[in-house]
Write an enzyme that holds these catalytic residues in place. Structure first.
Site, short mmCIF file in Angstrom:
data_model
loop_
_atom_site.label_atom_id
_atom_site.label_comp_id
_atom_site.label_asym_id
_atom_site.label_seq_id
_atom_site.Cartn_x
_atom_site.Cartn_y
_atom_site.Cartn_z
N ASP A 204 0.87 -1.18 0.00
CA ASP A 204 0.00 0.00 0.00
C ASP A 204 0.91 1.22 0.00
O ASP A 204 1.99 1.18 -0.58
CB ASP A 204 -0.94 -0.05 1.21
CG ASP A 204 -2.27 0.67 0.96
OD1 ASP A 204 -2.22 1.85 0.59
OD2 ASP A 204 -3.33 0.07 1.15
N HIS B 202 1.40 2.01 -3.30
CA HIS B 202 0.34 2.80 -3.93
C HIS B 202 0.80 4.24 -4.13
O HIS B 202 0.42 4.89 -5.10
CB HIS B 202 -0.93 2.77 -3.09
CG HIS B 202 -1.68 1.48 -3.19
ND1 HIS B 202 -1.47 0.56 -4.20
CD2 HIS B 202 -2.66 0.95 -2.41
CE1 HIS B 202 -2.28 -0.47 -4.04
NE2 HIS B 202 -3.01 -0.28 -2.95
#
Length: 559
Positions: free
Chosen positions: A302, A336
């Site tokens: 992430d 991300h």
């Protein structure tokens, strides 16, 4: 209502080979800032006394559970005034570890601290999840209200995250998916998500099941225990903290989570999670003050390096911004976002200094995200000397319509643009302002720069200077004001338009470089677009200079 006028006046620039749009002979407005007066972060200091966990009967056989031995060593060391608790080379299986004041937990080279996948070893406790108070399984490593603590050395800390996390099929190869399904657990009805247990699946079907409320009994939380994944390292309200040299990997959720901490130094860490690890952030600074992160690398599932300060009303009530943060000389691989603020930033963020970082293959490079309901003010953000390559989405993104989705859509996933509506401004309206970004080079991105504010709250006072980005599409600015682009070079392969402006005002573009023969240089939309200045730019390279649509007009159409 009568449309406001978009003013872009064409002049011939004496001594240049082309014409430029400008309204003033003066250069673009700019603010100066300095990295010389950086925040001061207090450092740790420990007694030289050392204490080996071997003295407490610990065994490096990968079978013996060493929870008691390690915690006893830490507790005794702290009671005696502090010092260093040493984990020698070997495989040390353990349950949750609690750090104590004045103790440096030191992992020798070759030491692997392996947390057990026996969930019964992790009691359910009151903790925090994505900016909200929650019941969670106790974190593998935690500390609350401690002072002068550290984890150092050259060893590895493994959170056994694969035992906890659900996995999306689209993030694995067909072979990996088959192997995972054959390992046990269960698959969702649509055959798209694997869960490690029935309790994990059951929790996933509820809305916010970990929320603390009087009617929820211990039996209820136990029924969804496996879903309440802990963060690998949770430090709450601690002061003078050092994390140095070690590798943190395979966390059940976020890897490193300092919460309401002060004077934190993170140096020369390696942080690793599988790229499919949902919520597998690298480090999340939440409501922390005086922080230095340097010389570290992140390769996670992430966001890589992330700034947070609580979520929605809970974050605003806490009212503790993350502030006085230095991030330098770090590398982020898969993530991300490389450097990220949000989306849980309801307590605000300010005085952030980021420099000399590289983002390689992160979905987004510089990612600033929020949404209605958060509130909070993010301001005084200074970023310079950033290199990026192979960015699948935006190189630089400001987005106030964050929708809690992966930045890059999975195969077959359809996403609609958010519905644009005007809402009243309240304490729940977020604010992004006063960002300074300079000396950025990006080789390969889907979109160069994306700025999207809210109709009721423009993103404002953004200064981008000396930016070079090779991308598929160019610059997209929506619902913004006070945007200053100076010496920006974009080389989009799809060049219509190079710059798109929607309901944005007081935009100054000084020295824009773009590919010769671009089909359209500027697209201006929306009746709120106004006071747009373009100077020191050769507009003659474009086949078409500008179009006005959706209520945008020019004072003179003879352009």
């Amino acid at each position: 209502m009568k449309s406001r006028i978009t003013t872009i006046i064409l002049f011939l620039l004496t001594g240049t080979t082309g014409a430029g749009f400008y309204v003033s002979a003066q250069p673009a407005a700019s603010k100066t800032y300095s990295f010389k007066a950086l925040p001061v972060v207090k450092t740790t200091l420990f007694r030289k006394d050392t204490l080996s966990i071997l003295k407490y009967g610990a065994k490096a056989d990968g079978i013996t559970l060493n929870t008691g031995a390690i915690n006893s060593a830490i507790s005794d060391c702290s009671k005696k005034g502090g010092g260093v608790v040493v984990l020698p080379r070997g495989l040390w299986l353990t349950g949750p570890i609690v750090l104590k004041s004045n103790v440096n937990l030191h992992l020798k080279e070759g030491a692997l601290l392996q947390f057990t996948k026996d969930f019964d070893q992790y009691p359910i406790v009151a903790a925090n999840w994505e900016g909200l108070p929650q019941m969670r399984n106790q974190s593998p490593i935690s500390a609350t209200g401690q002072t002068n603590i550290a984890i150092t050395g050259k060893g590895i800390i493994d959170g056994n995250g694969d035992a906890w996390r659900q996995v999306k099929k689209d993030k694995l190869t067909e072979s990996q998916w088959k192997t995972l399904v054959a390992s046990g657990g269960l698959v969702s009805a649509d055959q798209r998500t694997w869960y490690p247990s029935q309790k994990s699946f059951q929790g996933s079907q509820m809305k916010n099941p970990g929320a603390i409320s009087p009617e929820k009994t211990p039996e209820f939380y136990n029924s969804i225990k496996d879903f309440l994944r802990p963060n690998l390292l949770l430090l709450t309200s601690c002061k003078k903290v050092l994390l140095e040299g070690v590798t943190f990997q395979n966390s059940p959720a976020w890897c490193l989570h300092p919460l309401m901490c002060e004077d934190l130094t993170v140096r020369n860490l390696t942080v690793r999670n599988p790229w499919y690890a949902q919520n597998g952030d690298g480090i999340d600074l939440e409501s922390c003050k005086n922080v230095l992160i340097e010389g570290s690398s992140f390769d996670v599932g992430d966001d890589g390096i992330c700034i947070k300060s609580g979520r929605d009303e809970e974050g605003r009530k806490r009212a503790m911004p993350t502030e006085n943060v230095i991030v330098r000389n770090c590398t982020v691989y898969h993530a991300h976002g490389g450097f990220v603020i949000g989306s849980e930033m309801s307590g605000g963020a300010r005085n952030i200094f980021v420099s000399n970082c590289a983002f390689i293959g992160t979905d987004i490079g510089l990612r600033f995200k929020t949404t209605r309901g958060r509130g909070g003010i993010v301001e005084k953000i200074h970023i310079k000397d950033i290199t990026m390559r192979d960015i699948p989405a935006e190189a630089i993104l400001f987005d106030m319509y964050y929708m809690a989705q992966d930045p890059v859509a999975l195969n077959g996933e359809k996403r609609d643009a958010p519905k644009v509506q005007l809402f009243p401004v309240t304490e729940a309206t977020p604010v992004f302002r006063d960002f300074h970004i300079s000396n950025v080079v990006c080789n390969g991105a889907e979109k160069a720069i994306f700025v999207r504010g809210l109709p009721e709250m423009s993103i404002s006072d953004i200064y981008l200077d000396n930016i070079t980005i090779q991308s598929k599409t160019g610059i997209d600015i929506q619902e913004a004001k006070g945007i200053f682009l100076k010496n920006v070079k974009v080389a989009p392969t799809e060049t219509e338009p190079v710059v798109s402006l929607l309901n944005s005002n007081t935009v100054t573009i000084d020295g824009l470089s773009y590919p010769q023969g671009a089909a359209l240089l500027f697209s201006v939309k929306g009746e709120k677009s106004d006071n747009i200045k373009v100077i020191n730019t050769d507009t003659g390279q474009a086949k078409s200079k500008i179009t006005y649509t959706s209520g945008a007009t020019a004072k003179s159409g003879n352009l």
